[in-house]
Design a protein around this motif. Structure first.
Motif, PDB file in Angstrom:
ATOM      1  N   UNK A   1       0.836  -1.198   0.000  1.00 54.30           N
ATOM      2  CA  UNK A   1       0.000   0.000   0.000  1.00 54.30           C
ATOM      3  C   UNK A   1       0.873   1.252   0.000  1.00 54.30           C
ATOM      4  N   UNK A   2       0.882   1.946  -1.128  1.00 51.15           N
ATOM      5  CA  UNK A   2       1.680   3.178  -1.201  1.00 51.15           C
ATOM      6  C   UNK A   2       1.114   4.253  -0.271  1.00 51.15           C
ATOM      7  N   UNK A   3      -0.213   4.277  -0.074  1.00 50.93           N
ATOM      8  CA  UNK A   3      -0.795   5.253   0.847  1.00 50.93           C
ATOM      9  C   UNK A   3      -0.416   4.954   2.293  1.00 50.93           C
ATOM     10  N   UNK A   4      -0.380   3.686   2.661  1.00 51.90           N
ATOM     11  CA  UNK A   4       0.045   3.328   4.020  1.00 51.90           C
ATOM     12  C   UNK A   4       1.513   3.685   4.235  1.00 51.90           C
ATOM     13  N   UNK A   5       2.325   3.478   3.220  1.00 45.41           N
ATOM     14  CA  UNK A   5       3.745   3.831   3.322  1.00 45.41           C
ATOM     15  C   UNK A   5       3.895   5.338   3.515  1.00 45.41           C
ATOM     16  N   UNK A   6       3.155   6.122   2.742  1.00 47.64           N
ATOM     17  CA  UNK A   6       3.193   7.582   2.866  1.00 47.64           C
ATOM     18  C   UNK A   6       2.746   7.998   4.276  1.00 47.64           C
ATOM     19  N   UNK A   7       1.689   7.354   4.763  1.00 49.98           N
ATOM     20  CA  UNK A   7       1.174   7.615   6.109  1.00 49.98           C
ATOM     21  C   UNK A   7       2.247   7.318   7.157  1.00 49.98           C
ATOM     22  N   UNK A   8       2.916   6.175   7.013  1.00 46.79           N
ATOM     23  CA  UNK A   8       3.980   5.786   7.955  1.00 46.79           C
ATOM     24  C   UNK A   8       5.125   6.790   7.937  1.00 46.79           C
ATOM     25  N   UNK A   9       5.495   7.259   6.753  1.00 49.42           N
ATOM     26  CA  UNK A   9       6.581   8.240   6.646  1.00 49.42           C
ATOM     27  C   UNK A   9       6.221   9.541   7.365  1.00 49.42           C
ATOM     28  N   UNK A  10       5.012  10.007   7.175  1.00 48.31           N
ATOM     29  CA  UNK A  10       4.567  11.252   7.810  1.00 48.31           C
ATOM     30  C   UNK A  10       4.563  11.105   9.331  1.00 48.31           C
TER      31      UNK A  10
END
Length: 181
Positions: A97-106
């Motif tokens: 999940x690219x959105x979950x990865x982005x969420x984790x980074x933030x």
């Protein structure tokens, strides 16, 4: 804009306190943090949210899916536990999940800036991994926040001291993620 679903890990009908060490119980520390520190900021900023307490782990994803809609995302609050020497913050996300990865980074960036704890980085997970069921089986982007180690005295001292800063950082991160959705 959707809502943020705040899952306070453990607790529920089995009264699972989660990991316990140094006078802290994972579920109760996170419950206090979410309800007393994070939620007041979300209310002040008019950010929609819903709190979910884990009843039993096998039913958690379906319970969350019943209340989630397109545009929502899920934060599952936990504390790590290992040897007393293990320390730092990490975020777990579904590897596909690219959105979950982005969420984790933030959220990793927010946690590090608020606490100054060691960067254990974001960690991709699959269904077979610890926490994988929640990350994979929810309909919205989801991360597991392992903000520090309950088993590490220093981590808990920092988290106790920085609760308000961490809540502000997480509220800022929620707003940031909604902007990039």
């Amino acid at each position: 804009m959707g809502k943020v679903i705040l899952n306070i890990g453990h607790g529920g009908i089995k009264h699972d306190p989660g990991a316990c060490a140094n006078g802290f119980k994972e579920h109760f520390w996170n419950k206090e943090f979410v309800e007393d520190y994070l939620v007041p900021i979300l209310k002040e900023r008019d950010i929609k949210y819903e709190i979910v307490i884990q009843d039993t782990f096998p039913t958690l994803a379906s319970k969350i899916n019943k209340i989630s809609s397109k545009g929502d995302f899920i934060l599952s609050f936990h504390l790590n536990s290992a040897s007393p020497e293990a320390h730092g913050t990490e975020m777990l996300y579904y590897t596909n999940s690219s959105n979950s990865k982005k969420l984790a980074q933030i959220f990793q960036k927010a946690a590090l800036e608020a606490t100054g704890l060691r960067d254990r980085e974001i960690k991709p997970k699959t269904l077979a991994d610890r926490g994988g069921s929640l990350l994979v089986r929810t309909n919205c982007p989801c991360i597991i926040l392992e903000t520090g180690f309950v088993s590490n005295v220093h981590d808990m001292e920092v988290l106790e001291e920085k609760k308000k800063d961490l809540a502000v950082a997480y509220a800022d991160a929620i707003e940031e993620y909604f902007k990039v959705l």
